[in-house]
Design an enzyme around this catalytic site. Structure first.
Site, PDB file in Angstrom:
ATOM      1  N   TYR A 163       0.827  -1.198   0.000  1.00 22.40           N
ATOM      2  CA  TYR A 163       0.000   0.000   0.000  1.00 22.40           C
ATOM      3  C   TYR A 163       0.871   1.261   0.000  1.00 22.40           C
ATOM      4  O   TYR A 163       1.374   1.707   1.040  1.00 22.40           O
ATOM      5  CB  TYR A 163      -0.928   0.026   1.210  1.00 22.40           C
ATOM      6  CG  TYR A 163      -1.847  -1.170   1.326  1.00 22.40           C
ATOM      7  CD1 TYR A 163      -2.205  -1.930   0.210  1.00 22.40           C
ATOM      8  CD2 TYR A 163      -2.361  -1.551   2.564  1.00 22.40           C
ATOM      9  CE1 TYR A 163      -3.044  -3.029   0.328  1.00 22.40           C
ATOM     10  CE2 TYR A 163      -3.215  -2.642   2.682  1.00 22.40           C
ATOM     11  CZ  TYR A 163      -3.548  -3.383   1.560  1.00 22.40           C
ATOM     12  OH  TYR A 163      -4.378  -4.467   1.677  1.00 22.40           O
ATOM     13  N   HIS A 202       0.317 -12.357   1.369  1.00 23.15           N
ATOM     14  CA  HIS A 202      -0.483 -11.459   0.531  1.00 23.15           C
ATOM     15  C   HIS A 202      -0.527 -11.926  -0.917  1.00 23.15           C
ATOM     16  O   HIS A 202       0.512 -12.095  -1.557  1.00 23.15           O
ATOM     17  CB  HIS A 202       0.131 -10.054   0.594  1.00 23.15           C
ATOM     18  CG  HIS A 202      -0.809  -8.948   0.235  1.00 23.15           C
ATOM     19  ND1 HIS A 202      -0.389  -7.644   0.093  1.00 23.15           N
ATOM     20  CD2 HIS A 202      -2.148  -8.939  -0.017  1.00 23.15           C
ATOM     21  CE1 HIS A 202      -1.426  -6.878  -0.204  1.00 23.15           C
ATOM     22  NE2 HIS A 202      -2.500  -7.652  -0.283  1.00 23.15           N
TER      23      HIS A 202
END
Length: 319
Positions: free
Chosen positions: A45, A130
């Site tokens: 992010y 992830h």
């Protein structure tokens, strides 16, 4: 200890558009004021920006008072010459770093060490592998055993995986010793494929589920042309379906986002619904929506009109 409502912190990494450091801090402050104590972030992010901003915003809070999760699988490495370019993966940040997929033991340890530095903490509570849908074998051989080792040493309190693919998550739950999974977009008011396998499996094995992407990236916030589904333009048939759901909600004086937030948390395996926010006002709005009691008849009407699976657990009876 995860609160039923969590703050997803992708927007703190300038997802789609830039925000100021002050706005990022105010988002976290507002979430805290509304009782949110679970915060989820990732190196992905904003090339680490989300982790840095989240850590700074939480720095004055007692570490034992909140639950913090981050992710492994993407190492951030220097990108010479990138300062003159922008990131190409949806975040409005300079491309001074680049992401390198790494699901090895060494990659996991390096990733967590870097995350702790950016967050400014001595531990995270949960580590998710992830987006490993195309790296299943590597994750099973490298990332997950490394996380199990850290959990067994008491460094982590929980380990799991996060992605958009419920079938792949089911495979991991069957073949690895995980505590939790984060499913994004596959258990929502619009569609419930995770009911076929993942959610019953997690309930059976005591694996907790964090529901993310409950607006299907935008279409369940407002089903208007130009809205997105799975981060692309929403197809006409899904816009029509979301519009029909919204019409049923309106008959019961409930907004579409209120129903979209309420549904996932009703499943017994789901422990938290994680919502992102691009402003403090949006945090307030999401918290208000999450507090609304949805009439039971609304769910019955959705089932009757073929807009919700009949086997979907719904919130306790209201009205």
């Amino acid at each position: 200890m995860i609160t039923p409502l969590g703050l997803g912190c992708a927007q703190l990494g300038n997802l789609y558009r830039a925000m100021s450091d002050d706005t990022a801090a105010a988002i976290v402050d507002t979430a805290w004021a509304r009782g949110i104590r679970y915060f989820d972030t990732a190196p992905h992010y904003g090339l680490g920006l989300s982790e840095r901003r989240l850590g700074a915003a939480l720095a004055a809070r007692p570490r034992d008072d909140y639950v913090l999760s981050t992710k492994v699988g993407r190492l951030l490495v220097d990108n010479p010459g990138g300062e003159s370019r922008r990131d190409t993966e949806g975040f409005d940040v300079p491309a001074t770093l680049t992401r390198r997929r790494d699901y090895t033991r060494d990659g996991v340890l390096r990733s967590l060490e870097s995350s702790l530095t950016r967050l400014g903490v001595d531990r995270v509570d949960i580590a998710f592998v992830h987006d490993a849908e195309n790296h299943v074998d590597e994750a099973l051989r490298g990332a997950l055993p490394a996380l199990v080792e850290l959990r067994d040493q008491g460094v982590l309190r929980g380990i799991g995986l996060g992605m958009n693919f419920n079938d792949v998550l089911s495979h991991f739950v069957r073949n690895a010793d995980v505590d939790t999974v984060m499913i994004a977009g596959r258990y929502t008011l619009l569609e419930q494929p995770a009911l076929d396998d993942l959610l019953p499996l997690c309930a059976e094995r005591g694996v907790s589920v964090v529901a993310a992407g409950v607006f299907n990236s935008g279409i369940l916030a407002s089903p208007t042309p130009g809205r997105t589904y799975n981060y692309s333009d929403a197809p006409r048939d899904l816009l029509d379906r979301a519009t029909r759901i919204a019409e049923v909600c309106a008959r019961h004086h409930i907004t579409l986002p209120e129903a979209a937030i309420a549904l996932p948390g009703a499943h017994p395996a789901v422990t938290s619904v994680v919502l992102g926010a691009s402003s403090p006002k949006q945090v307030e709005s999401n918290a208000d929506r999450a507090a609304v009691g949805v009439p039971t008849q609304l769910w019955r009407d959705l089932v009757a009109e073929g807009l919700l699976r009949a086997d979907t657990p719904v919130p306790e009876e209201v009205g």
